[in-house]
Design an enzyme around this catalytic site. Structure first.
Site, PDB file in Angstrom:
ATOM      1  N   GLY A 159      21.694  55.189  83.692  1.00 50.31           N
ATOM      2  CA  GLY A 159      22.825  54.659  82.937  1.00 50.31           C
ATOM      3  C   GLY A 159      22.612  54.545  81.439  1.00 50.31           C
ATOM      4  O   GLY A 159      23.547  54.242  80.712  1.00 50.31           O
ATOM      5  N   LYS A 160      21.379  54.730  80.964  1.00 49.71           N
ATOM      6  CA  LYS A 160      21.085  54.523  79.529  1.00 49.71           C
ATOM      7  C   LYS A 160      21.699  53.196  79.052  1.00 49.71           C
ATOM      8  O   LYS A 160      22.391  53.110  78.033  1.00 49.71           O
ATOM      9  CB  LYS A 160      21.566  55.715  78.682  1.00 49.71           C
ATOM     10  CG  LYS A 160      20.396  56.293  77.871  1.00 49.71           C
ATOM     11  CD  LYS A 160      20.712  57.511  77.098  1.00 49.71           C
ATOM     12  CE  LYS A 160      19.908  57.571  75.815  1.00 49.71           C
ATOM     13  NZ  LYS A 160      18.489  57.235  75.923  1.00 49.71           N
ATOM     14  N   ILE A 161      21.419  52.180  79.858  1.00 52.57           N
ATOM     15  CA  ILE A 161      21.961  50.839  79.614  1.00 52.57           C
ATOM     16  C   ILE A 161      21.010  50.087  78.692  1.00 52.57           C
ATOM     17  O   ILE A 161      19.791  50.106  78.902  1.00 52.57           O
ATOM     18  CB  ILE A 161      22.109  50.104  80.973  1.00 52.57           C
ATOM     19  CG1 ILE A 161      23.178  50.802  81.823  1.00 52.57           C
ATOM     20  CG2 ILE A 161      22.415  48.627  80.770  1.00 52.57           C
ATOM     21  CD1 ILE A 161      23.196  50.388  83.276  1.00 52.57           C
TER      22      ILE A 161
END
Ligand code: PMP
Length: 318
Positions: A159-161
């Site tokens: 998610g590249k959160i």
């Protein structure tokens, strides 16, 4: 690494182009407290011969950004091609004639206490001049981290959160304190996942192998680009399968891929030489091809690039 913004840098913030000093968020911003944002990293390469700045795969990055935003129910009002054009405009407004790094950031923007997010969303795009992330010309030294890669059912790594990057910060900090250039994460069940900020490939008995998305990796855009270059230019299909830790020690070649690290050879893992302890031939060739492709020098891959100053150069032919 040079990635500092000058005071007169123009950024896109709250739907306007503003000087960076005016792009400020409040101290109660939800994402600042709870990590509820998603970000991207995109490179632009200045090619002096053609007087051109090429953004590398901006539409793919923005498609991933929008999909990841949806994971957090963060709404981005523009399409991926519109965001790519906006980024080109931002580069032009800053007059950049150098390599750049683009940082899109979408975040939960409510100003209140309470972890459950609501529908107040915001986004910004910042572009800064940028050089090498890691100097990998002579190969990197990597160490297997004592921190494990986050599980998809805890925080989705794909998610590249923002908050998920505590995982990478812990591993990267540990690696550097131990004298390594970069960390290698294992999954909870002990398979190789990726670097703290990059994907990982090995070459063994002539096969090119990389962990599958189900081993909690970020589905890297450079990873996909390298798989395509290997297939089309080297006639080498990549095997996506789980990799044991000990395969790192017996591999002929190991390398990282990522927007920031590009294609970075690894010459040592846990202080053991990889192969002959020098950059291997498959890595060297993929590195060269990726370099050439991202500078607009390989016609077959110009479709990866968005020219900032002469948009008519966009070549859709594969
Ligand atoms: N894994 C992680 C954890 C990353 O942060 C990155 C950088 N975005 C990558 C892999 C490489 O992804 P990409 O090639 O899309 O930059």
């Amino acid at each position: 690494m040079q990635a500092d913004a000058a005071n007169n840098t123009i950024v896109y913030f709250e739907n306007q182009f503003v000087p960076i000093g005016e792009a400020k968020v409040g101290i109660l911003t939800h994402a600042l407290h709870y990590g509820t944002g998603v970000f991207e990293g995109i490179r632009g390469y200045w090619e002096p011969a053609g007087n051109e700045l090429y953004l590398v795969r901006p539409v793919e990055h923005y498609q991933r950004w929008k999909a990841n935003g949806a994971l957090l129910r963060l709404h981005l009002p523009l399409s991926a091609p519109e965001l790519a054009q906006l980024t080109a405009e931002l580069c032009r407004r800053n007059g950049y004639r150098t390599n750049v790094y683009v940082r899109p950031l979408a975040y939960k923007s409510a100003q209140r206490i309470g972890v459950a997010p609501d529908d107040r969303d915001a986004f910004a795009i910042i572009v800064v001049p940028y050089g090498d992330y890691l100097d990998s010309r002579n190969g990197l030294r990597a160490g297997v981290s004592s921190w494990r890669r986050i599980e998809d059912n805890a925080i989705p790594g794909r998610g590249k959160i923002c908050g998920a990057y505590v995982n990478s910060a812990l591993a990267g900090d540990e690696a550097r304190r131990n004298g390594y250039d970069e960390a290698i994460f294992l999954t909870e069940d002990g398979h190789v996942a990726e670097g703290a900020s990059c994907n990982l490939f090995i070459v063994r008995h002539g096969a090119l192998i990389t962990p599958p998305p189900t081993d909690n990796i970020l589905e890297g855009i450079t990873r996909a680009a390298v798989m395509e270059l290997a297939r089309r230019e080297l006639h080498l299909e990549t095997q996506e399968r789980s990799i044991d830790r000990s395969e790192l020690y017996v591999a002929d070649e190991v390398f990282f891929t990522g927007t920031a690290v590009e294609v970075a050879p690894i010459i040592e893992v846990d202080r053991r030489p990889v192969g002959a302890g020098a950059i291997g031939p498959v890595t060297a060739e993929l590195r060269r091809l990726y370099f050439e492709a991202t500078r607009g020098r390989l016609p077959a891959y110009r479709r990866w690039l968005l020219p900032v100053y002469h948009p008519a150069r966009m070549d859709k032919a594969a």
